[in-house]
Design an enzyme around this catalytic site. Sequence first.
Site, PDB file in Angstrom:
ATOM      1  N   HIS A  11    -122.389 -15.226 -28.115  1.00 33.42           N
ATOM      2  CA  HIS A  11    -123.178 -15.911 -27.087  1.00 33.42           C
ATOM      3  C   HIS A  11    -122.929 -15.318 -25.702  1.00 33.42           C
ATOM      4  O   HIS A  11    -121.863 -14.769 -25.418  1.00 33.42           O
ATOM      5  CB  HIS A  11    -122.867 -17.414 -27.072  1.00 33.42           C
ATOM      6  CG  HIS A  11    -121.457 -17.741 -26.678  1.00 33.42           C
ATOM      7  ND1 HIS A  11    -121.016 -17.725 -25.365  1.00 33.42           N
ATOM      8  CD2 HIS A  11    -120.384 -18.085 -27.426  1.00 33.42           C
ATOM      9  CE1 HIS A  11    -119.745 -18.057 -25.326  1.00 33.42           C
ATOM     10  NE2 HIS A  11    -119.328 -18.271 -26.564  1.00 33.42           N
ATOM     11  N   GLU A  89    -116.784 -21.926 -32.306  1.00 33.45           N
ATOM     12  CA  GLU A  89    -115.654 -21.239 -31.685  1.00 33.45           C
ATOM     13  C   GLU A  89    -114.349 -21.836 -32.216  1.00 33.45           C
ATOM     14  O   GLU A  89    -114.328 -22.955 -32.749  1.00 33.45           O
ATOM     15  CB  GLU A  89    -115.744 -21.398 -30.153  1.00 33.45           C
ATOM     16  CG  GLU A  89    -114.630 -20.744 -29.346  1.00 33.45           C
ATOM     17  CD  GLU A  89    -114.452 -19.265 -29.634  1.00 33.45           C
ATOM     18  OE1 GLU A  89    -113.959 -18.944 -30.738  1.00 33.45           O
ATOM     19  OE2 GLU A  89    -114.766 -18.442 -28.771  1.00 33.45           O
TER      20      GLU A  89
END
EC number: 5.4.2.11
Length: 254
Positions: A11, A89
């Site tokens: 990202h 994450e």
Amino acid sequence: MAAYKLVLIRHGESAWNLENRFSGWYDADLSPAGHEEAKRGGQALRDAGYEFDICFTSVQKRAIRTLWTVLDAIDQMWLPVVRTWRLNERHYGGLTGLNKAETAAKHGEAQVKIWRRSYDVPPPPMEPDHPFYSNISKDRRYADLTEDQLPSCESLKDTIARALPFWNEEIVPQIKEGKRVLIAAHGNSLRGIVKHLEGLSEEAIMELNLPTGIPIVYELDKNLKPIKPMQFLGDEETVRKAMEAVAAQGKAKK
């Protein structure tokens, strides 16, 4: 000759990346610069003529919005998208929300590097009195997770252990069917996939810096082994600067 191609993208810069804070499972959105990174990543894929059949991402908006932005740029917003917490994450536990440079100044750069990059050492757990505990642990997107699945902190080893089953059970069959796969995820969940693909050691994966918003292309043989090193789509200077910026995140400001 490559049997398959796989594209990964980390990202773009998030609002908390911008503030140099540990994000983990906190749902930070893209910063304006991160949105531009995602647009450039999408444009690089468009310029190279990439088409995809299916996409995978996490349940965190910085990865989802990066994927949206890329799909918009390549005019493939209609593609099916699978979202999973297993590509989230790494959970930074009690460090979530802390400024990385301040944490380095307090605990020492070596300790912060161990927390950020060691393979099997988790950070301190997120306790119920942590300011973001309810924000994360009580979020309804995780309502179906068992107590064992919902982490209070994770090492890189833990992150890989929950990402790889999804890779093996959901993504690999799609690749082997000939589907062109795009994965938009996070530094540590993608690091797990890279470690698995390349057979990297624990030490090597600690030092691997994946730049934000830059597509990473793998050409794979029929056994899903890379036939050449990962390739970045973007100009050399942009790639170099991005990787240096990632490496600098855990250092105390002089």
